[in-house]
Design a protein around this motif. Structure first.
Motif, PDB file in Angstrom:
ATOM      1  N   TYR A  10      38.982  37.156  35.238  1.00  0.00           N
ATOM      2  CA  TYR A  10      39.740  38.407  35.189  1.00  0.00           C
ATOM      3  C   TYR A  10      40.892  38.382  36.198  1.00  0.00           C
ATOM      4  CZ  TYR A  10      40.835  43.366  35.280  1.00  0.00           C
ATOM      5  OH  TYR A  10      41.498  44.561  35.221  1.00  0.00           O
ATOM      6  N   LEU A  11      40.623  37.923  37.421  1.00  0.00           N
ATOM      7  CA  LEU A  11      41.674  37.852  38.439  1.00  0.00           C
ATOM      8  C   LEU A  11      42.780  36.884  38.033  1.00  0.00           C
ATOM      9  CD1 LEU A  11      39.516  37.936  41.686  1.00  0.00           C
ATOM     10  CD2 LEU A  11      41.125  39.698  40.907  1.00  0.00           C
ATOM     11  N   ARG A  12      42.418  35.791  37.386  1.00  0.00           N
ATOM     12  CA  ARG A  12      43.433  34.819  36.951  1.00  0.00           C
ATOM     13  C   ARG A  12      44.254  35.344  35.773  1.00  0.00           C
ATOM     14  NH1 ARG A  12      39.040  31.060  38.108  1.00  0.00           N
ATOM     15  NH2 ARG A  12      39.607  29.931  39.995  1.00  0.00           N
ATOM     16  N   GLU A  13      43.640  36.146  34.911  1.00  0.00           N
ATOM     17  CA  GLU A  13      44.314  36.643  33.708  1.00  0.00           C
ATOM     18  C   GLU A  13      45.113  37.922  33.947  1.00  0.00           C
ATOM     19  OE1 GLU A  13      41.045  37.093  31.036  1.00  0.00           O
ATOM     20  OE2 GLU A  13      40.679  34.933  30.948  1.00  0.00           O
ATOM     21  N   ASN A  14      44.907  38.595  35.070  1.00  0.00           N
ATOM     22  CA  ASN A  14      45.590  39.859  35.366  1.00  0.00           C
ATOM     23  C   ASN A  14      46.337  39.728  36.689  1.00  0.00           C
ATOM     24  OD1 ASN A  14      44.608  41.968  33.267  1.00  0.00           O
ATOM     25  ND2 ASN A  14      42.813  40.750  33.795  1.00  0.00           N
ATOM     26  N   PRO A  15      47.561  39.231  36.650  1.00  0.00           N
ATOM     27  CA  PRO A  15      48.276  38.907  37.888  1.00  0.00           C
ATOM     28  C   PRO A  15      48.999  40.073  38.565  1.00  0.00           C
ATOM     29  CG  PRO A  15      49.589  38.259  36.018  1.00  0.00           C
ATOM     30  CD  PRO A  15      48.285  38.784  35.464  1.00  0.00           C
ATOM     31  N   PRO A  32      52.949  47.822  44.400  1.00  0.00           N
ATOM     32  CA  PRO A  32      52.569  46.901  43.326  1.00  0.00           C
ATOM     33  C   PRO A  32      52.985  45.485  43.716  1.00  0.00           C
ATOM     34  CG  PRO A  32      54.494  48.187  42.687  1.00  0.00           C
ATOM     35  CD  PRO A  32      54.056  48.697  44.024  1.00  0.00           C
ATOM     36  N   VAL A  33      52.140  44.515  43.394  1.00  0.00           N
ATOM     37  CA  VAL A  33      52.413  43.125  43.754  1.00  0.00           C
ATOM     38  C   VAL A  33      51.952  42.188  42.645  1.00  0.00           C
ATOM     39  CG1 VAL A  33      52.261  43.449  46.268  1.00  0.00           C
ATOM     40  CG2 VAL A  33      50.196  42.918  44.967  1.00  0.00           C
ATOM     41  N   ALA A  34      52.551  41.005  42.623  1.00  0.00           N
ATOM     42  CA  ALA A  34      52.046  39.912  41.795  1.00  0.00           C
ATOM     43  C   ALA A  34      50.954  39.233  42.611  1.00  0.00           C
ATOM     44  CB  ALA A  34      53.162  38.933  41.465  1.00  0.00           C
ATOM     45  N   VAL A  35      49.812  38.953  41.981  1.00  0.00           N
ATOM     46  CA  VAL A  35      48.650  38.390  42.669  1.00  0.00           C
ATOM     47  C   VAL A  35      48.267  37.078  42.008  1.00  0.00           C
ATOM     48  CG1 VAL A  35      46.237  38.766  43.296  1.00  0.00           C
ATOM     49  CG2 VAL A  35      47.785  40.705  43.131  1.00  0.00           C
ATOM     50  N   GLU A  36      48.011  36.079  42.829  1.00  0.00           N
ATOM     51  CA  GLU A  36      47.543  34.786  42.332  1.00  0.00           C
ATOM     52  C   GLU A  36      46.188  34.500  42.971  1.00  0.00           C
ATOM     53  OE1 GLU A  36      48.988  30.112  42.358  1.00  0.00           O
ATOM     54  OE2 GLU A  36      50.249  31.649  43.252  1.00  0.00           O
ATOM     55  N   PHE A  37      45.210  34.115  42.160  1.00  0.00           N
ATOM     56  CA  PHE A  37      43.870  33.794  42.656  1.00  0.00           C
ATOM     57  C   PHE A  37      43.633  32.307  42.463  1.00  0.00           C
ATOM     58  CE2 PHE A  37      39.172  33.619  41.851  1.00  0.00           C
ATOM     59  CZ  PHE A  37      38.791  33.864  43.154  1.00  0.00           C
ATOM     60  N   ASP A  38      43.287  31.603  43.550  1.00  0.00           N
ATOM     61  CA  ASP A  38      43.089  30.152  43.466  1.00  0.00           C
ATOM     62  C   ASP A  38      41.620  29.739  43.447  1.00  0.00           C
ATOM     63  OD1 ASP A  38      42.184  30.336  46.090  1.00  0.00           O
ATOM     64  OD2 ASP A  38      43.870  29.239  46.962  1.00  0.00           O
ATOM     65  N   ALA A  67      43.664  46.045  51.474  1.00  0.00           N
ATOM     66  CA  ALA A  67      42.890  46.366  50.278  1.00  0.00           C
ATOM     67  C   ALA A  67      43.761  46.035  49.074  1.00  0.00           C
ATOM     68  CB  ALA A  67      42.495  47.839  50.262  1.00  0.00           C
ATOM     69  N   LEU A  68      43.136  45.516  48.039  1.00  0.00           N
ATOM     70  CA  LEU A  68      43.848  45.113  46.835  1.00  0.00           C
ATOM     71  C   LEU A  68      43.057  45.588  45.625  1.00  0.00           C
ATOM     72  CD1 LEU A  68      46.127  43.260  45.582  1.00  0.00           C
ATOM     73  CD2 LEU A  68      44.413  41.455  45.603  1.00  0.00           C
ATOM     74  N   VAL A  69      43.747  46.177  44.660  1.00  0.00           N
ATOM     75  CA  VAL A  69      43.114  46.588  43.408  1.00  0.00           C
ATOM     76  C   VAL A  69      43.827  45.884  42.266  1.00  0.00           C
ATOM     77  CG1 VAL A  69      42.688  48.497  41.810  1.00  0.00           C
ATOM     78  CG2 VAL A  69      42.404  48.847  44.262  1.00  0.00           C
ATOM     79  N   VAL A  70      43.049  45.230  41.417  1.00  0.00           N
ATOM     80  CA  VAL A  70      43.546  44.650  40.174  1.00  0.00           C
ATOM     81  C   VAL A  70      42.736  45.325  39.077  1.00  0.00           C
ATOM     82  CG1 VAL A  70      43.804  42.553  38.799  1.00  0.00           C
ATOM     83  CG2 VAL A  70      44.099  42.451  41.288  1.00  0.00           C
ATOM     84  N   ASP A  71      43.408  46.063  38.192  1.00  0.00           N
ATOM     85  CA  ASP A  71      42.688  46.778  37.143  1.00  0.00           C
ATOM     86  C   ASP A  71      43.561  46.912  35.911  1.00  0.00           C
ATOM     87  OD1 ASP A  71      44.493  48.617  38.182  1.00  0.00           O
ATOM     88  OD2 ASP A  71      43.090  50.275  38.177  1.00  0.00           O
ATOM     89  N   ASP A  72      42.956  47.327  34.827  1.00  0.00           N
ATOM     90  CA  ASP A  72      43.714  47.604  33.616  1.00  0.00           C
ATOM     91  C   ASP A  72      42.946  48.602  32.763  1.00  0.00           C
ATOM     92  OD1 ASP A  72      41.705  45.768  32.760  1.00  0.00           O
ATOM     93  OD2 ASP A  72      42.965  45.021  31.157  1.00  0.00           O
ATOM     94  N   THR A  73      43.669  49.231  31.856  1.00  0.00           N
ATOM     95  CA  THR A  73      43.071  50.147  30.895  1.00  0.00           C
ATOM     96  C   THR A  73      43.122  49.453  29.545  1.00  0.00           C
ATOM     97  OG1 THR A  73      43.878  52.010  32.178  1.00  0.00           O
ATOM     98  CG2 THR A  73      43.172  52.470  29.922  1.00  0.00           C
ATOM     99  N   VAL A  74      41.958  49.107  29.033  1.00  0.00           N
ATOM    100  CA  VAL A  74      41.866  48.399  27.762  1.00  0.00           C
ATOM    101  C   VAL A  74      42.209  49.336  26.613  1.00  0.00           C
ATOM    102  CG1 VAL A  74      40.312  47.109  26.247  1.00  0.00           C
ATOM    103  CG2 VAL A  74      40.130  46.855  28.728  1.00  0.00           C
TER     104      VAL A  74
END
Length: 182
Positions: A10-15, A32-38, A67-74
């Motif tokens: 999920y973290l890799r697919e939602n940047p 808002p930021v662009a996020v990359e997960f390694d 603190a960082l939030v990565v989320d989406d509304t399906v």
């Protein structure tokens, strides 16, 4: 790593996410930021001018807790949301080539995270269960995981005050006693 395979995917697919930092005077800042997960760290940054942004200045001034939030509304009908909230420690910037190209990036080591509804199911009678994970150094587990199955969405009858209003102490602002600004 403390993130499940599903959370890592999920973290890799939602940047895109929102990063919160704290200024030396205690003022919060969220952007808002662009996020990359390694797989172990989260990276936020970009071109060389990024070091002049408030988020980088806050971290440089000693505000390493972020603190960082990565989320989406399906879907909105039926309502379906999912996401991950992460608390972590930000490190001073590194020069590297990241998802938005070469530049300066801050590395965030997660310390604790909460995820919900990674499967993308519509909300039902109760709110989504939350999975909490403590992360050790470099994303390795520090403590056992805990899943909170008791999360419920408060419900009220149409036309009645929201549940939070019933819990407000006397004399506090409620829908029946609105705050008056002079």
């Amino acid at each position: 790593m403390s993130f499940t395979d599903e959370e890592a995917a999920y973290l890799r697919e939602n940047p895109m996410g929102r990063l919160a930092t704290v200024a030396p005077d205690g003022s919060p800042d969220v952007v808002p930021v662009a996020v990359e997960f390694d797989g172990a760290y989260l990276w936020v940054g970009g071109g060389s001018a990024v070091t002049r942004t408030r988020k980088f200045r806050n971290v440089a001034a000693g505000g390493e807790k972020v603190a960082l939030v990565v989320d989406d509304t399906v879907s909105f009908a039926p309502f379906t949301a999912r996401g991950i909230r992460i608390y972590g420690a930000a490190e001073q910037p590194f020069e590297r080539v990241g998802m938005v190209g070469p530049g300066v990036y801050m590395r965030i080591a997660p310390t604790v995270s909460w995820s919900w509804n990674m499967a993308g199911e519509p909300v039902g009678e109760t709110w989504y269960a939350t999975r909490r994970a403590h992360h050790g150094r470099h994303g390795r587990p520090r403590r056992r995981e805990r899943t909170d199955q008791s999360s419920t969405m408060p419900t009220t009858a149409p036309g009645s005050p929201p549940a939070w209003a019933a819990r407000a102490p006397p004399g506090r602002h409620t829908p029946e006693r609105p705050r008056v600004r002079l």
